[in-house]
Scaffold this motif. Structure first.
Motif, PDB file in Angstrom:
ATOM      1  N   THR A   1       0.864  -1.176   0.000  1.00  0.00           N
ATOM      2  CA  THR A   1       0.000   0.000   0.000  1.00  0.00           C
ATOM      3  C   THR A   1       0.906   1.232   0.000  1.00  0.00           C
ATOM      4  O   THR A   1       1.922   1.261   0.686  1.00  0.00           O
ATOM      5  N   GLN A   2       0.547   2.227  -0.798  1.00  0.00           N
ATOM      6  CA  GLN A   2       1.359   3.440  -0.908  1.00  0.00           C
ATOM      7  C   GLN A   2       0.790   4.549  -0.026  1.00  0.00           C
ATOM      8  O   GLN A   2      -0.423   4.742   0.031  1.00  0.00           O
ATOM      9  N   THR A   3       1.675   5.279   0.644  1.00  0.00           N
ATOM     10  CA  THR A   3       1.224   6.351   1.527  1.00  0.00           C
ATOM     11  C   THR A   3       2.302   7.422   1.645  1.00  0.00           C
ATOM     12  O   THR A   3       3.429   7.246   1.168  1.00  0.00           O
ATOM     13  N   THR A   4       1.947   8.528   2.285  1.00  0.00           N
ATOM     14  CA  THR A   4       2.904   9.598   2.584  1.00  0.00           C
ATOM     15  C   THR A   4       2.934   9.814   4.091  1.00  0.00           C
ATOM     16  O   THR A   4       2.009   9.422   4.809  1.00  0.00           O
ATOM     17  N   ALA A   5       3.980  10.481   4.547  1.00  0.00           N
ATOM     18  CA  ALA A   5       4.087  10.762   5.984  1.00  0.00           C
ATOM     19  C   ALA A   5       2.936  11.656   6.443  1.00  0.00           C
ATOM     20  O   ALA A   5       2.382  11.468   7.525  1.00  0.00           O
ATOM     21  N   GLU A   6       2.556  12.641   5.607  1.00  0.00           N
ATOM     22  CA  GLU A   6       1.451  13.520   5.974  1.00  0.00           C
ATOM     23  C   GLU A   6       0.144  12.750   6.126  1.00  0.00           C
ATOM     24  O   GLU A   6      -0.649  13.018   7.033  1.00  0.00           O
ATOM     25  N   ASP A   7      -0.093  11.780   5.227  1.00  0.00           N
ATOM     26  CA  ASP A   7      -1.320  10.985   5.333  1.00  0.00           C
ATOM     27  C   ASP A   7      -1.314  10.122   6.597  1.00  0.00           C
ATOM     28  O   ASP A   7      -2.373   9.877   7.190  1.00  0.00           O
ATOM     29  N   GLN A   8      -0.150   9.672   7.004  1.00  0.00           N
ATOM     30  CA  GLN A   8      -0.087   8.893   8.239  1.00  0.00           C
ATOM     31  C   GLN A   8      -0.414   9.761   9.451  1.00  0.00           C
ATOM     32  O   GLN A   8      -1.000   9.285  10.424  1.00  0.00           O
ATOM     33  N   ILE A   9      -0.078  11.040   9.388  1.00  0.00           N
ATOM     34  CA  ILE A   9      -0.479  11.958  10.457  1.00  0.00           C
ATOM     35  C   ILE A   9      -2.007  12.105  10.462  1.00  0.00           C
ATOM     36  O   ILE A   9      -2.643  12.134  11.534  1.00  0.00           O
ATOM     37  N   ARG A  10      -2.610  12.176   9.285  1.00  0.00           N
ATOM     38  CA  ARG A  10      -4.076  12.248   9.210  1.00  0.00           C
ATOM     39  C   ARG A  10      -4.709  11.006   9.835  1.00  0.00           C
ATOM     40  O   ARG A  10      -5.717  11.085  10.542  1.00  0.00           O
ATOM     41  N   LEU A  11      -4.111   9.842   9.554  1.00  0.00           N
ATOM     42  CA  LEU A  11      -4.626   8.601  10.142  1.00  0.00           C
ATOM     43  C   LEU A  11      -4.502   8.642  11.661  1.00  0.00           C
ATOM     44  O   LEU A  11      -5.450   8.293  12.382  1.00  0.00           O
ATOM     45  N   LEU A  12      -3.345   9.079  12.152  1.00  0.00           N
ATOM     46  CA  LEU A  12      -3.137   9.156  13.600  1.00  0.00           C
ATOM     47  C   LEU A  12      -4.093  10.149  14.243  1.00  0.00           C
ATOM     48  O   LEU A  12      -4.558   9.940  15.373  1.00  0.00           O
ATOM     49  N   GLN A  13      -4.423  11.233  13.552  1.00  0.00           N
ATOM     50  CA  GLN A  13      -5.402  12.178  14.088  1.00  0.00           C
ATOM     51  C   GLN A  13      -6.779  11.534  14.205  1.00  0.00           C
ATOM     52  O   GLN A  13      -7.524  11.820  15.144  1.00  0.00           O
ATOM     53  N   SER A  14      -7.117  10.679  13.260  1.00  0.00           N
ATOM     54  CA  SER A  14      -8.400   9.985  13.335  1.00  0.00           C
ATOM     55  C   SER A  14      -8.424   8.975  14.483  1.00  0.00           C
ATOM     56  O   SER A  14      -9.482   8.669  15.023  1.00  0.00           O
ATOM     57  N   VAL A  15      -7.244   8.462  14.841  1.00  0.00           N
ATOM     58  CA  VAL A  15      -7.148   7.485  15.931  1.00  0.00           C
ATOM     59  C   VAL A  15      -7.071   8.177  17.291  1.00  0.00           C
ATOM     60  O   VAL A  15      -7.698   7.735  18.262  1.00  0.00           O
ATOM     61  N   PHE A  16      -6.329   9.281  17.379  1.00  0.00           N
ATOM     62  CA  PHE A  16      -6.074   9.920  18.678  1.00  0.00           C
ATOM     63  C   PHE A  16      -6.845  11.238  18.886  1.00  0.00           C
ATOM     64  O   PHE A  16      -6.842  11.770  19.985  1.00  0.00           O
ATOM     65  N   GLY A  17      -7.474  11.755  17.846  1.00  0.00           N
ATOM     66  CA  GLY A  17      -8.199  13.010  17.967  1.00  0.00           C
ATOM     67  C   GLY A  17      -9.692  12.796  18.163  1.00  0.00           C
ATOM     68  O   GLY A  17     -10.210  11.692  18.000  1.00  0.00           O
ATOM     69  N   ASP A  18     -10.379  13.885  18.526  1.00  0.00           N
ATOM     70  CA  ASP A  18     -11.825  13.805  18.772  1.00  0.00           C
ATOM     71  C   ASP A  18     -12.638  13.947  17.491  1.00  0.00           C
ATOM     72  O   ASP A  18     -13.730  13.406  17.387  1.00  0.00           O
ATOM     73  N   LYS A  19     -12.127  14.696  16.520  1.00  0.00           N
ATOM     74  CA  LYS A  19     -12.856  14.918  15.268  1.00  0.00           C
ATOM     75  C   LYS A  19     -12.541  13.785  14.310  1.00  0.00           C
ATOM     76  O   LYS A  19     -11.614  13.861  13.507  1.00  0.00           O
ATOM     77  N   SER A  20     -13.306  12.720  14.396  1.00  0.00           N
ATOM     78  CA  SER A  20     -13.005  11.506  13.645  1.00  0.00           C
ATOM     79  C   SER A  20     -14.280  10.746  13.336  1.00  0.00           C
ATOM     80  O   SER A  20     -15.213  10.730  14.146  1.00  0.00           O
ATOM     81  N   PRO A  21     -14.348  10.094  12.180  1.00  0.00           N
ATOM     82  CA  PRO A  21     -15.475   9.200  11.899  1.00  0.00           C
ATOM     83  C   PRO A  21     -15.496   7.992  12.835  1.00  0.00           C
ATOM     84  O   PRO A  21     -16.527   7.337  12.982  1.00  0.00           O
ATOM     85  N   LEU A  22     -14.347   7.685  13.431  1.00  0.00           N
ATOM     86  CA  LEU A  22     -14.281   6.568  14.374  1.00  0.00           C
ATOM     87  C   LEU A  22     -14.937   6.958  15.691  1.00  0.00           C
ATOM     88  O   LEU A  22     -14.720   8.058  16.200  1.00  0.00           O
ATOM     89  N   SER A  23     -15.703   6.066  16.247  1.00  0.00           N
ATOM     90  CA  SER A  23     -16.356   6.333  17.530  1.00  0.00           C
ATOM     91  C   SER A  23     -15.312   6.385  18.648  1.00  0.00           C
ATOM     92  O   SER A  23     -14.169   5.947  18.486  1.00  0.00           O
ATOM     93  N   GLU A  24     -15.716   6.908  19.779  1.00  0.00           N
ATOM     94  CA  GLU A  24     -14.803   6.972  20.927  1.00  0.00           C
ATOM     95  C   GLU A  24     -14.322   5.583  21.326  1.00  0.00           C
ATOM     96  O   GLU A  24     -13.148   5.375  21.635  1.00  0.00           O
ATOM     97  N   ALA A  25     -15.247   4.604  21.287  1.00  0.00           N
ATOM     98  CA  ALA A  25     -14.866   3.232  21.646  1.00  0.00           C
ATOM     99  C   ALA A  25     -13.879   2.652  20.637  1.00  0.00           C
ATOM    100  O   ALA A  25     -12.919   1.960  21.020  1.00  0.00           O
ATOM    101  N   SER A  26     -14.082   2.929  19.354  1.00  0.00           N
ATOM    102  CA  SER A  26     -13.173   2.424  18.323  1.00  0.00           C
ATOM    103  C   SER A  26     -11.794   3.037  18.480  1.00  0.00           C
ATOM    104  O   SER A  26     -10.768   2.344  18.380  1.00  0.00           O
TER     105      SER A  26
END
Length: 338
Positions: free
Chosen positions: A215-240
């Motif tokens: 899978t191809q990615t960039t460092a900036e996109d990995q920061i976006r992924l980490l924001q979805s995992v560790f941030g509040d503004k995310s499509p992922l629920s709090e439990a997820s």
């Protein structure tokens, strides 16, 4: 006896009418059949396309609502009435250039390529070096789990016992067999790409077929992924989010290298990836995670390829992590006092 010419003409006229009626029926039959084949073909392609991961957007858009919704759900796409994907949370402000800080590190690795991205959680400030796309290797496993959880949310269910066991093995031990099973479960590249649209990743593309590690990615996109995992503004629920965070905080001891080298306090949550390419015999070595450094919390991604050995790659990633965190922290302190 001679045939009456008028009778002969009437007979020809009737035969001509019957011939025309038969031709008209044939045209009508062909037209109806053509429509059935066309609609049937699109419907069948839209349903089976999720398995191939290459169903084109126009076919999905024209698919009747019921089969199309089913295909999208299986592939992890948002249903038609789902909210629009959140915009990329990375701020538009100019990022701090890490190149001077990384010059001593980049001088060591010759033809290797590297990219680094850091986000200061409190201020939203970014620091970057390089913008190329890289193989993910095993860091894609965080993305796979995020996709699985998004799909489970859409289906209104919790992960099964088997899925939870596979997820834990995938993140904590980097188990490849579990990853391959979940890769198939999410719909492979198509499922990953659909989820990434919702997570705000715009520079990541799932690997072909069963090869999730390229899978191809960039460092900036990995920061976006980490924001979805560790941030509040995310499509992922709090439990997820809490579930992924917990697994990333408890990887096995032999895999705690990488961005953790820059952490000087608190608990690091991370996922590393390493992959020896068959053709070049060179190594991809990557690390992503959340660290605490000098009283600040950072999300960090370091991507590297072209290493002679895995050990060399780990050493470079850790040196880059320390140099980046030190320089970025200094920059933030200087900005706060001016």
């Amino acid at each position: 006896m001679h045939e009456n010419p008028r009778v002969r003409r009437r007979g020809r006229s009737r035969r001509e009418q019957r011939r025309r009626r038969r031709a008209r029926r044939r045209r009508i039959t062909w037209t109806v059949t053509s429509v059935v084949i066309l609609v049937g073909g699109v419907t069948t392609y839209a349903i089976t396309g999720s398995d191939s991961g290459e169903s084109p957007a126009p076919a999905r858009a024209k698919t009747p609502s019921s089969p199309g919704d089913s295909a999208r759900a299986k592939a992890g796409e948002a249903p038609a009435d789902a909210p629009e994907p959140l915009p990329s949370p990375i701020p538009a402000q100019k990022s701090f250039d890490l190149q001077p800080a990384l010059a001593p590190v980049t001088a060591l690795f010759g033809a290797n390529r590297m990219s680094v991205a850091m986000l200061d959680v409190d201020s939203g400030a970014m620091a970057t070096y390089g913008h190329d796309a890289f193989d993910t290797a095993s860091i894609v496993k965080v993305d796979i789990l995020a996709t699985l959880l998004l799909q489970a949310q859409d289906e209104g269910r919790k992960l099964s016992t088997e899925e939870r066991a596979q997820s834990a093995a995938m993140i904590q031990k980097s188990d490849n067999a579990s990853t391959s099973a979940l890769w198939t479960r999410i719909g492979s590249a198509r499922g990953l790409d659909a989820a990434n649209e919702r997570l705000g990743l715009s520079q990541t593309q799932g690997g072909k077929g069963t090869v999730w590690g390229i899978t191809q990615t960039t460092a900036e996109d990995q920061i976006r992924l980490l924001q979805s995992v560790f941030g509040d503004k995310s499509p992922l629920s709090e439990a997820s989010r809490a579930y992924i965070q917990d697994l990333m905080r408890h990887v096995v001891g032999s895999q705690t290298w990488g961005v953790s080298a820059a952490a000087d306090s608190g608990t690091t949550a991370l996922k590393n990836g390493w992959l020896k390419r068959t053709q070049t015999k060179k190594w991809d070595v990557n690390s992503i995670g959340r660290i605490q450094h000098q009283g600040r919390v950072y999300l960090m991604a370091v991507l590297l390829n072209g290493c002679s050995t895995q050990e060399v790659g780990i050493s470079i990633v850790e040196q880059a992590s320390r140099a980046s965190a030190t320089a970025f922290s200094r920059q933030l302190r200087e900005k706060s006092t001016t």
